[in-house]
Design an enzyme around this catalytic site. Structure first.
Site, PDB file in Angstrom:
ATOM      1  N   LYS A 169       0.850  -1.187   0.000  1.00  0.00           N
ATOM      2  CA  LYS A 169       0.000   0.000   0.000  1.00  0.00           C
ATOM      3  C   LYS A 169       0.889   1.241   0.000  1.00  0.00           C
ATOM      4  CE  LYS A 169      -1.768   2.504   3.241  1.00  0.00           C
ATOM      5  NZ  LYS A 169      -1.730   3.852   2.600  1.00  0.00           N
ATOM      6  N   GLU A 242      10.916   0.968  10.104  1.00  0.00           N
ATOM      7  CA  GLU A 242      11.942   2.010   9.966  1.00  0.00           C
ATOM      8  C   GLU A 242      11.240   3.338  10.174  1.00  0.00           C
ATOM      9  OE1 GLU A 242      13.556   5.032   8.810  1.00  0.00           O
ATOM     10  OE2 GLU A 242      13.721   4.306   6.749  1.00  0.00           O
ATOM     11  N   CYS A 276      14.610  10.132   5.760  1.00  0.00           N
ATOM     12  CA  CYS A 276      14.709   9.689   7.156  1.00  0.00           C
ATOM     13  C   CYS A 276      16.128   9.816   7.694  1.00  0.00           C
ATOM     14  CB  CYS A 276      14.231   8.245   7.276  1.00  0.00           C
ATOM     15  SG  CYS A 276      12.486   8.007   6.918  1.00  0.00           S
ATOM     16  N   GLU A 373      11.616  16.022  14.397  1.00  0.00           N
ATOM     17  CA  GLU A 373      12.128  15.810  13.039  1.00  0.00           C
ATOM     18  C   GLU A 373      11.363  16.702  12.071  1.00  0.00           C
ATOM     19  OE1 GLU A 373      13.189  12.066  10.089  1.00  0.00           O
ATOM     20  OE2 GLU A 373      11.448  11.912  11.419  1.00  0.00           O
TER      21      GLU A 373
END
Length: 469
Positions: A169, A242, A276, A373
């Site tokens: 997905k 992750e 990331c 972040e």
């Protein structure tokens, strides 16, 4: 071009359609079918039916299929790269969409080269003990919008390599390149081995809690990763997660900065900072602070930002309005708390989710742009007085994906990098990945690893065969 879901080797549409927005001008790139729970059920059922035959296929056959897929990616790279730029924003030039396609083909070939041979523990007069790796089963993959096709490859290829079947997905912000990739793959794989569905959180939740899905691999936020863990607990699903990074970089005292400026720039701002494992907070010694801030801001000011379809641009827009508003809010918070905006900080006029390359000086640990972040082209630079203080700052957050140390002596820098609490510690670079080196985070940055033999094992279970003689 019509975009379709792929289930059991067949194109599938639905009654509802999803608009995909070009982040460079906010126009509609295309429409694609919007999935639902029934679509997920059909895809999982197809993957379950395909699993016995695919998992029993000769190893050489699966290797050959992955190599054939790598050729497909390479042969359709222009088409797929243009889709990535249109739906995600990263440029055609520099380390952008075309580089993503090169990486996707290379990772597929590298994964095809990996093997998991039987391990013999004992073989003597008393008996024989060996360990075999068996495919875990049906894998549910949920991918993010920042590197939509490359991360799809990272999820799919090791699963296929060991004999798993997959339901993927993609993000509703960037489904097009993934749907096209799966369409191409379905032409060379047996029906049901690879399936693609679309949808938002409800569709994702149904996939991650589905009783016939054996493993979930997810790349995305910490908050969503925790939700996925809770959802998978009922059936004790295997997980590879992750999650967020907020990676720290430390420039050691006395470092010659000019030779490192280009590396430092791409470490921070590749894909407009939407990576990331990008460097998202930079620590610089007080004696060198103003020099580094000035030189780095001057370098960043030379980089062209704009629509990624124009080859002169090296940085594109943020991928969606949500992310644009988040980055802008973090910069405003930093200004309100006393930070200096040395470069950027204001949206240019016109359409699109463009945020300028922004350098934030006098950043402190009470600012959101440091502690959260930001995932955008805004870099906070924090002053430190001792290396021990810098390492303590770097390790202070709940995340630990990557980190880096920059200095004139790589050996000294490497020794200090070993003190960082992160899955990967780089020296005089940041974010460089290798398809054979395991990649993953510690603390809240995730569970499990990707890439290489260690990543391949994540898609298997260990079975011990113990024979008495």
């Amino acid at each position: 071009m019509n975009f379709m879901l792929t289930i059991d080797g067949q194109p599938v549409s639905t009654g509802a359609m999803l608009d995909v927005i070009n982040p460079a001008d906010e126009t509609i790139v295309a429409k694609c079918p919007q999935g639902n729970r029934e679509i997920v059920d059909a895809a999982v059922a197809a993957a379950r039916r395909a699993f016995p035959q695919w998992s029993a296929a000769p190893d050489a056959e699966r290797v050959a299929k992955l190599l054939e897929i790598a050729d497909l990616i390479q042969n359709h790279s222009k088409e797929l790269a243009e889709l990535i730029t249109l739906e995600q924003g990263k440029p055609q030039s520099g380390p952008g969409a075309n580089q993503e396609l090169k990486g996707a083909a290379a990772w597929t070939r590298a994964t095809a080269s990996l093997t998991l041979p039987e391990q013999i523990i004992q073989d003597d007069a008393a008996g024989k003990i060996l360990v075999r790796r068996k495919p875990v089963g049906v894998v549910g993959s949920i991918t993010p919008w920042n590197w939509p096709l490359l991360i799809a490859v990272w999820h799919i290829m090791p699963a296929l390599r060991v004999g798993c079947t997959v339901v993927i997905k993609p993000s509703p912000f960037t489904p097009l390149s993934t749907l096209r990739l799966i369409e191409l793959m379905s032409k060379v794989l047996p029906p049901g081995v690879i399936n693609a569905v679309t949808g938002g959180p409800e569709v994702g939740a149904h996939l991650t809690t589905h009783p016939n899905v054996d493993k979930i691999v997810f790349t995305g936020s910490i908050t969503t990763g925790k939700q996925i863990m809770r959802g998978g607990a009922a059936t004790l699903k295997r997980m590879t997660l992750e999650l967020g990074g907020n990676d720290a970089g430390i420039i050691l005292p006395g470092t010659r900065i000019e030779p490192l400026l280009e590396k430092l720039f791409w470490s921070c701002f590749v894909n407009a900072g939407q990576t990331c494992a990008a460097l998202k907070r930079l620590y610089v010694h007080a004696d060198q602070y103003e020099e580094v801030v000035r030189n780095f801001a001057d370098y960043c000011a030379t980089i062209p930002v704009g629509n990624g379809m124009d080859p002169k641009h090296l940085i594109g827009p943020l991928t969606n309005r949500m992310q644009f508003e988040k980055v802008a809010g973090y910069v405003e918070d930093a200004q309100a708390r006393g930070a200096r905006i040395v470069l950027g900080g204001r949206k240019p006029p016109g359409p699109g989710f463009f945020y300028p390359l922004t350098i934030i000086a006098d950043a402190t640990h009470d600012m959101l742009v440091v502690t959260e972040e930001q995932f955008g082209p805004a870099l906070p630079i924090v002053k430190y007085t001792t290396v021990d203080e810098a390492i303590a700052y770097a390790n202070a957050l709940e995340v630990g994906l990557g980190g880096s140390v920059w200095g004139n002596d790589p050996q000294v820098a490497a020794e200090l990098a070993g003190r960082l609490e992160c899955g990967t510690a780089w020296v005089n670079q940041h974010g460089a990945l290798h398809p054979l080196a395991p990649f993953g985070g510690v603390k809240c940055s995730g569970i499990g690893v990707e890439f290489g033999v260690d990543g391949l094992k994540e898609y298997t279970t260990a079975q011990v065969i113990s024979i008495a003689r």
